[in-house]
Design an enzyme around this catalytic site. Structure first.
Site, PDB file in Angstrom:
ATOM      1  N   GLU A 198       0.867  -1.179   0.000  1.00 17.77           N
ATOM      2  CA  GLU A 198       0.000   0.000   0.000  1.00 17.77           C
ATOM      3  C   GLU A 198       0.903   1.228   0.000  1.00 17.77           C
ATOM      4  OE1 GLU A 198      -3.486  -0.313   2.225  1.00 17.77           O
ATOM      5  OE2 GLU A 198      -3.824   1.842   2.361  1.00 17.77           O
ATOM      6  N   ARG A 199       0.681   2.086  -0.976  1.00 15.59           N
ATOM      7  CA  ARG A 199       1.503   3.291  -1.139  1.00 15.59           C
ATOM      8  C   ARG A 199       2.976   2.940  -1.328  1.00 15.59           C
ATOM      9  NH1 ARG A 199      -2.908   5.635  -2.569  1.00 15.59           N
ATOM     10  NH2 ARG A 199      -4.470   5.698  -0.939  1.00 15.59           N
TER      11      ARG A 199
ATOM     12  N   ASN B 262      -3.444  -1.725   7.584  1.00 15.68           N
ATOM     13  CA  ASN B 262      -4.760  -2.217   7.155  1.00 15.68           C
ATOM     14  C   ASN B 262      -4.663  -3.736   7.078  1.00 15.68           C
ATOM     15  OD1 ASN B 262      -5.999   0.365   6.736  1.00 15.68           O
ATOM     16  ND2 ASN B 262      -4.739   0.559   4.910  1.00 15.68           N
TER      17      ASN B 262
ATOM     18  N   LYS C  19      -4.407  -0.132  13.922  1.00 19.54           N
ATOM     19  CA  LYS C  19      -5.183   0.947  13.292  1.00 19.54           C
ATOM     20  C   LYS C  19      -6.638   0.595  13.549  1.00 19.54           C
ATOM     21  CE  LYS C  19      -6.267   2.883   8.688  1.00 19.54           C
ATOM     22  NZ  LYS C  19      -5.827   3.052   7.285  1.00 19.54           N
TER      23      LYS C  19
ATOM     24  N   GLU D 220     -10.716   4.605   8.769  1.00 23.78           N
ATOM     25  CA  GLU D 220     -10.850   4.251   7.351  1.00 23.78           C
ATOM     26  C   GLU D 220     -11.372   2.821   7.167  1.00 23.78           C
ATOM     27  OE1 GLU D 220      -6.922   5.282   5.785  1.00 23.78           O
ATOM     28  OE2 GLU D 220      -7.630   7.327   5.451  1.00 23.78           O
TER      29      GLU D 220
ATOM     30  N   ARG E  46     -11.724  17.631   9.761  1.00 22.23           N
ATOM     31  CA  ARG E  46     -10.875  16.449   9.938  1.00 22.23           C
ATOM     32  C   ARG E  46      -9.616  16.764  10.750  1.00 22.23           C
ATOM     33  NH1 ARG E  46      -8.611  12.552   5.059  1.00 22.23           N
ATOM     34  NH2 ARG E  46      -6.725  11.872   6.125  1.00 22.23           N
TER      35      ARG E  46
ATOM     36  N   LYS F 269       0.534  10.866  13.632  1.00 20.64           N
ATOM     37  CA  LYS F 269       1.092  11.389  12.382  1.00 20.64           C
ATOM     38  C   LYS F 269       1.600  12.811  12.602  1.00 20.64           C
ATOM     39  CE  LYS F 269      -1.361   8.601   8.977  1.00 20.64           C
ATOM     40  NZ  LYS F 269      -1.999   8.525   7.648  1.00 20.64           N
TER      41      LYS F 269
ATOM     42  N   ASP G 119      -2.779  14.323   6.773  1.00 23.55           N
ATOM     43  CA  ASP G 119      -2.259  13.053   6.264  1.00 23.55           C
ATOM     44  C   ASP G 119      -1.036  13.238   5.374  1.00 23.55           C
ATOM     45  OD1 ASP G 119      -2.023  10.406   5.710  1.00 23.55           O
ATOM     46  OD2 ASP G 119      -3.818  10.246   4.480  1.00 23.55           O
TER      47      ASP G 119
ATOM     48  N   GLU H  41       4.058   9.229  -0.601  1.00 26.69           N
ATOM     49  CA  GLU H  41       2.694   9.155  -1.127  1.00 26.69           C
ATOM     50  C   GLU H  41       2.233  10.477  -1.753  1.00 26.69           C
ATOM     51  OE1 GLU H  41      -0.211   7.844   1.703  1.00 26.69           O
ATOM     52  OE2 GLU H  41      -1.890   8.235   0.358  1.00 26.69           O
TER      53      GLU H  41
HETATM   54  C1  GCU Z   1      -3.370   7.393   4.065  1.00 19.12           C
HETATM   55  C2  GCU Z   1      -3.117   6.439   2.936  1.00 19.12           C
HETATM   56  C3  GCU Z   1      -3.723   5.097   3.204  1.00 19.12           C
HETATM   57  C4  GCU Z   1      -3.291   4.595   4.574  1.00 19.12           C
HETATM   58  C5  GCU Z   1      -3.609   5.619   5.628  1.00 19.12           C
HETATM   59  C6  GCU Z   1      -3.065   5.251   7.006  1.00 19.12           C
HETATM   60  O1  GCU Z   1      -4.709   7.766   4.105  1.00 19.12           O
HETATM   61  O2  GCU Z   1      -3.616   6.973   1.742  1.00 19.12           O
HETATM   62  O3  GCU Z   1      -3.317   4.231   2.175  1.00 19.12           O
HETATM   63  O4  GCU Z   1      -3.886   3.396   4.870  1.00 19.12           O
HETATM   64  O5  GCU Z   1      -3.017   6.830   5.292  1.00 19.12           O
HETATM   65  O6  GCU Z   1      -2.112   5.873   7.426  1.00 19.12           O
HETATM   66  O7  GCU Z   1      -3.595   4.378   7.661  1.00 19.12           O
END
Ligand code: GCU
Length: 674
Positions: free
Chosen positions: A155-156, A197, A277, A281, A331, A355, A360, A388
């Protein structure tokens, strides 16, 4: 071999630089990490001296390089004032004694760090001027977060596929070993091996399906003094077991975790802990059951505690189903609103991972107000090494200057001087479960990071976590000399190019801290309204009069999350740092900035300048043909071409967009599309 050795590609030393002591390494320590230190020494010296050296296990008559563990070692008083035992156990010294060199630490981990530092300085030819050298790491925890998925994608990820997984199989080969050497050599001491994730199939990572192979990783990491951690899915008891809920206060749920964790530690006794996490999301979390994040984190913490494990709990919690019409929900406020009231309620082995900014990983954001808010909670700063939103390792964007600014930000949490650096290193509140985490930018590309120059961010992350006092220039030069070429001709081009690249990127990107304006989902390339009417809470609010989000007390009230004087400074358009102006204010296009330019003219100018700066970097890179390895030269050359096209697209779309909104022409009459 289909991968490079990056900064561990040791080169032969000129004859006059070779000391006789180098051929006589002595190891006065036992244990597997000490053996690793000796092995690293041998591997490096084989390249630097051009011949193998034997390690001796007792003191020698002739000049030697003596690697020792001395649990009683007392560091110089002025260096260790107010340092915790945890930090002292990771510290090391290198000094001369007659013709010999002694590398000493209280633990094997510290010794290994000392040996890597020694080898680096020998290669850089600055060892002798630096002795005696004492290194007290800045951060107790220096952690990498992999966003690798078990199907082999990342991812990314912008550097190929995962070298940990392929098609739900765990990979283990010589690349894994090279990887861990690279990590240890820059001081990393914890690695999370899977994406935050955690999708359904990946919940199996903590079960017998994979555990024995994960153990292989954990054992390898342990030989380099690095702890292995895993991301877990908060709903694992439901996904994997037959528990109908994942309520953290439900005894069945707790029992399920106890059993899973007991088994995990049976297989992997040195397991580090979990990264979570939750409620973010689409990931499950305690909110489903009306519980708090402290309930969720502490439940796992209690289960891990008997084994010495930790829970790293992310604060990236916000409403990702927002209505764009709603101007009150912000946000940026979310992390603070969710976590501030919980200060002091987390267990000792919980660390909140925050973060760097409230949104983000944008090219420019203010520092998260949580760093100045939380006082009784372990904290860790999360930055994104993977680019990213900062060019995806196509565009050059050296991030150390950004991270330096973040670390130096004064939160005023305990009055003036309470910098983020001091907070997350534990110096302000005396914590030892704290530090810095980076979302890593590696993959299975030959050069590890897609763009060879992006490896400077990887290297720099580790070096900065070890020593936040290093400058961005020092790190860039060091990296360049170790990885590309030792010649001044090269560093004189590459160091300033790296150090100016974030500013250049920012110029052609979204203006003055507003962020986003990117192609939805992919996050590369411009789409000014791409997220404007979407559900993600990432709006620029441009209209015919102006642009920006009002986060003052008249707007969303976000400014109130900062300590004074920041709250007042950010709330006042005249005092607000200009690079963040549009993050905090909705500003008319004809507003005059401190340069005397109007806002709209500033937007036009910076976007033209950004492209010019990319053109300049591209030309400078062209001068290095034949001076850096051909493979790296060609890779970066090709990336600059793509970067230039991207920068032009950003310039033209952003300038055209605002010209069409406000109708104010460019004072310099440059080409803006109508
Ligand atoms: C960003 C990113 C996601 C990632 C998320 C995170 O939104 O685009 O791909 O999962 O950060 O940090 O959990």
């Amino acid at each position: 071999m289909n991968y490079t050795k990056c900064w561990l590609d040791y080169k032969k030393l000129p004859e006059e630089k070779i000391r006789s002591s180098y051929s006589h390494p002595v190891l006065l320590a036992s244990g597997e990490i000490a053996e690793t230190a000796a092995k690293e020494y041998q591997m490096a010296m084989k390249e630097m001296l051009g011949e193998s050296v034997e390690v001796c296990y007792e003191i020698m008559e002739e000049p030697s390089v003596c690697m020792e563990v001395d649990p009683e070692y007392s560091f110089p008083e002025e260096k260790v004032k107010n340092q915790s035992e945890v930090i002292l156990n990771q510290s090391f010294v290198i000094y001369e004694e007659e013709e010999s060199v002694i590398i000493s630490g209280r633990t094997e981990e510290a010794l290994l760090q000392g040996v890597f530092a020694f080898l680096r300085m020998v290669q850089l030819d600055n060892l002798w001027e630096n002795l005696p050298y004492c290194c007290i790491p800045s951060m107790p925890l220096r952690m990498m977060n992999h966003w690798d998925d078990m199907d082999g994608s990342i991812e990314r990820g912008y550097s190929g596929r995962s070298f940990f997984y392929d098609n739900y199989e765990i990979l283990y080969n010589d690349r894994t070993e090279m990887y861990i050497r690279l990590m240890a050599s820059i001081g990393i001491n914890a690695i999370v091996i899977n994406n935050v994730n955690v999708h359904e199939k990946e919940t199996y990572l903590i079960t017998d399906v994979y555990l024995n192979q994960v153990k292989q990783y954990a054992d390898l990491f342990a030989r380099y003094g690095i702890k292995l951690l895993m991301s877990v899915n908060f709903a694992a008891p439901m996904e994997l077991g037959d528990v109908p809920v994942s309520d953290p206060l439900d005894t069945e749920v707790v029992k399920w975790w106890e059993k899973a964790v007991a088994h995990l530690y049976e297989v992997i006794p040195n397991f580090g802990g979990f990264l979570v996490k939750a409620d973010s999301e689409g990931r499950p979390g305690p909110f489903t059951y009306g519980r708090t994040h402290a309930d969720g984190a502490n439940m796992l913490a209690k289960v891990l505690k008997p084994y010495g494990g930790i829970v790293v709990w992310r604060c990236f919690v916000y409403n990702c189903g927002q209505d764009w019409r709603d101007k009150k929900t912000d946000r940026a406020r979310a992390a603070y609103d969710h976590f501030m009231d919980l200060d002091g309620t987390f267990d000792e082995n919980v660390i909140l991972q925050i973060k760097n900014g409230p949104m983000d990983f944008q090219v420019r954001e203010p520092v998260s107000p949580l760093f100045g808010g939380l006082k009784k909670t372990n904290m860790m700063l999360e930055v994104q090494i993977a680019q990213e939103y900062t060019g995806q390792q196509i565009d050059l964007c050296y991030l150390i200057p950004m991270w330096k600014e973040i670390l130096a930000f004064d939160t005023y949490g305990e009055g003036e001087g309470t910098t983020v650096d001091k907070v997350v290193s534990g110096k302000t509140y005396g914590q030892t479960n704290c530090g810095i985490a980076g979302v890593i930018n590696t993959g299975d590309d030959e050069n590890w990071t897609g763009n060879d120059l992006a490896a400077a961010n990887l290297y720099g992350f580790g070096r900065l976590a070890m020593d936040t006092g290093l400058t961005a220039e020092e790190i860039a030069t060091e990296w360049c000399r170790l990885s590309l070429s030792d010649s001044d001709d090269v560093t004189e081009v590459v160091t300033p190019m790296l150090c100016g690249s974030w500013a250049a990127y920012e110029k052609y990107n979204a203006p003055l801290g507003i962020g986003w304006m990117v192609t939805p989902h992919y996050h590369y390339g411009p789409d000014v309204d791409g997220y404007e009417y979407d559900r993600w809470g990432t709006y620029h609010r441009a209209d015919l009069h102006g642009i920006g989000v009002d986060r003052t007390m008249k707007g969303t009230g976000y400014v109130s999350q900062y300590n004074e004087p920041w709250c007042s400074i950010y709330a006042d358009m005249e005092q607000c740092p200009e690079e963040l102006l549009l993050f905090f204010h909705h500003v008319p296009y004809n507003y005059r900035l401190k340069t005397g330019k109007t806002l709209i003219q500033h937007i036009y100018d910076t976007h033209f300048e950004g492209v010019e700066e990319v053109e300049k970097m591209q030309q400078q890179w062209a001068t290095l043909k034949g001076k850096v390895p051909d493979r790296a030269f060609e890779c970066v050359e090709e990336r600059f071409e793509r970067q230039l096209a991207n920068a032009k697209e950003w310039r033209d779309r952003v300038n055209t967009y605002f010209y069409r909104k406000c109708g104010i022409p460019d004072e310099k009459n440059r080409k803006i599309y109508e």
